[in-house]
Enzyme design. Structure first.
Site, mmCIF file in Angstrom:
data_model
loop_
_atom_site.group_PDB
_atom_site.id
_atom_site.type_symbol
_atom_site.label_atom_id
_atom_site.label_comp_id
_atom_site.label_asym_id
_atom_site.label_seq_id
_atom_site.Cartn_x
_atom_site.Cartn_y
_atom_site.Cartn_z
ATOM 1 N N GLY A 33 6.394 1.420 0.017
ATOM 2 C CA GLY A 33 6.798 0.170 -0.632
ATOM 3 C C GLY A 33 7.500 -0.756 0.344
ATOM 4 N N THR A 35 10.643 -1.804 0.468
ATOM 5 C CA THR A 35 11.963 -1.359 0.936
ATOM 6 C C THR A 35 11.793 -0.222 1.940
ATOM 7 O OG1 THR A 35 12.672 -1.845 -1.330
ATOM 8 C CG2 THR A 35 14.312 -0.867 0.141
ATOM 9 N N GLY A 100 5.296 2.035 -8.660
ATOM 10 C CA GLY A 100 4.785 0.667 -8.675
ATOM 11 C C GLY A 100 3.714 0.469 -7.608
ATOM 12 N N GLU A 107 4.920 10.964 -3.450
ATOM 13 C CA GLU A 107 6.375 10.724 -3.369
ATOM 14 C C GLU A 107 7.136 11.859 -4.032
ATOM 15 O OE1 GLU A 107 6.302 5.834 -3.314
ATOM 16 O OE2 GLU A 107 6.565 6.852 -5.204
HETATM 17 C C1 5RP Z 1 5.712 3.146 -4.635
HETATM 18 C C2 5RP Z 1 7.105 3.202 -5.138
HETATM 19 C C3 5RP Z 1 8.084 2.244 -4.543
HETATM 20 O O1 5RP Z 1 9.162 2.967 -4.059
HETATM 21 C C4 5RP Z 1 8.549 1.294 -5.592
HETATM 22 O O2 5RP Z 1 7.404 0.659 -6.176
HETATM 23 C C5 5RP Z 1 9.501 0.252 -5.044
HETATM 24 O O3 5RP Z 1 8.816 -0.589 -4.161
HETATM 25 P P1 5RP Z 1 9.534 -1.793 -3.438
HETATM 26 O O4 5RP Z 1 10.491 -1.217 -2.452
HETATM 27 O O5 5RP Z 1 8.400 -2.561 -2.806
HETATM 28 O O6 5RP Z 1 10.216 -2.621 -4.506
HETATM 29 O O7 5RP Z 1 7.459 3.972 -5.985
HETATM 30 O O8 5RP Z 1 4.868 4.000 -5.359
#
Ligand code: 5RP
Length: 223
Positions: A33, A35, A100, A107
Site C-alpha cells: 500500500g 504507507t 484495500g 499480509e
Molecule cells: C493492502 C492493505 C493496505 O495496508 C491498506 O489498504 C492501506 O493502504 P494505504 O497505506 O495505501 O492507505 O491492506 O491490502
C-alpha cells in the site's frame, strides 16, 4: 500536515523503531500500500544494515527489488522479528481492517509469522468501531455466489470488486454495512464459509504497535 506527510512521518517512526534491532541476519516482513511504500523507500537507505525482506505482495516485492533489497520466500526464512504494514481501519484494541489493496491473505500470513507487527497509519484510519471501510474477503472464484449468499446471512452487503484478481488468482468481495461489534468472532465466521480464503479482519492476530500519524506528531499505541 497532508495525508502524504503523515504517511512519511509514520514510515520514518517505524524505521526508527526497528533500526536499533537490525543486524546482518535480519529479515523484515513488509506490507502493501501507499504507507508501506513510504516505509520501503526509507528502508532502502538502510539496506546494508539487514539481510533482506519478505514481501506481502508481488507489487511490494518489485518495489523492494527495485531498491536492491533481497526478497526472500517466506518458506526460506526461519522467522521474522518485524512485520510493518498499513491498514484501512484500526480500532483501540489494534484490531484492523486490511485488504484495500487486495493483498490481505499474504499480509495475514506474514503477520502471523512475525513476532512484532507494527502498523503504520495516518489518523484518518483510526476508528472506534470497525466496519465503515468495506471489509475485503478473498474468495475462490467458483465460490463467489455461495460466499455472497452466506455473507448476506451474516448481515453484510457483498459487492464483487470488478476487475481485480489477487496475487493468488482469486477474487475480492467487499462487504458493506457491517456492524463489527465482535471482530474476533466475525473473522472466524467469515473464514468458516467454504470458498473463503481469508478476510481482511486482523483481530485474532492484531497489530502489536500502532504508529499513528497525527497533526501533533506520531502517537505510539501498544496493546
Ligand atoms: C493492502 C492493505 C493496505 O495496508 C491498506 O489498504 C492501506 O493502504 P494505504 O497505506 O495505501 O492507505 O491492506 O491490502
Amino acid at each position: 500536515m497532508t495525508q502524504d506527510e503523515l504517511k512519511q512521518a509514520v514510515a520514518k517512526a517505524a524505521i526508527d523503531a526497528i533500526r536499533p534491532q537490525l543486524d546482518s541476519e535480519s529479515v523484515i516482513g513488509v506490507g502493501t500500500g501507499s504507507t508501506a511504500n513510504c516505509f520501503i523507500d526509507l528502508l532502502a537507505e538502510l539496506k546494508t544494515e539487514f539481510d533482506g525482506a519478505v514481501a506481502s505482495s508481488d507489487a511490494t516485492a518489485e518495489r523492494l527489488k527495485g531498491h536492491g533489497i533481497p526478497v526472500y520466500d517466506l518458506n526460506a526464512v526461519t522467522g521474522l522479528e518485524y512485520y510493518i504494514d498499513g491498514a484501512d481501519e484500526a480500532n483501540g484494541q489494534l484490531e484492523l481492517i486490511k485488504g484495500g489493496g487486495a493483498a490481505l491473505t499474504r499480509e495475514k500470513i506474514v503477520a502471523a509469522v512475525a513476532r512484532t507487527f507494527i502498523c503504520i497509519a495516518d489518523d484518518s484510519k483510526r476508528v472506534d468501531l470497525l466496519g465503515g471501510f468495506p471489509l475485503p474477503v478473498e474468495v475462490i472464484p467458483m465460490a463467489r455466489s455461495h460466499v455472497g449468499r452466506e455473507i448476506v446471512k451474516l448481515g453484510g452487503d457483498p459487492v464483487y470488486r470488478e476487475g481485480v484478481t489477487t496475487d493468488n488468482g482469486n477474487i475480492i468481495i467487499d462487504v458493506h454495512n457491517l456492524q463489527i461489534d465482535n471482530p474476533i468472532e466475525l473473522e472466524r465466521q467469515l473464514n468458516n464459509i467454504v470458498g473463503v480464503v481469508t478476510n481482511g479482519l486482523f483481530a485474532q492476530r492484531p497489530a502489536d504497535i500502532l504508529l499513528l500519524g497525527t497533526a501533533n506528531g506520531v502517537e505510539t499505541i501498544k496493546r
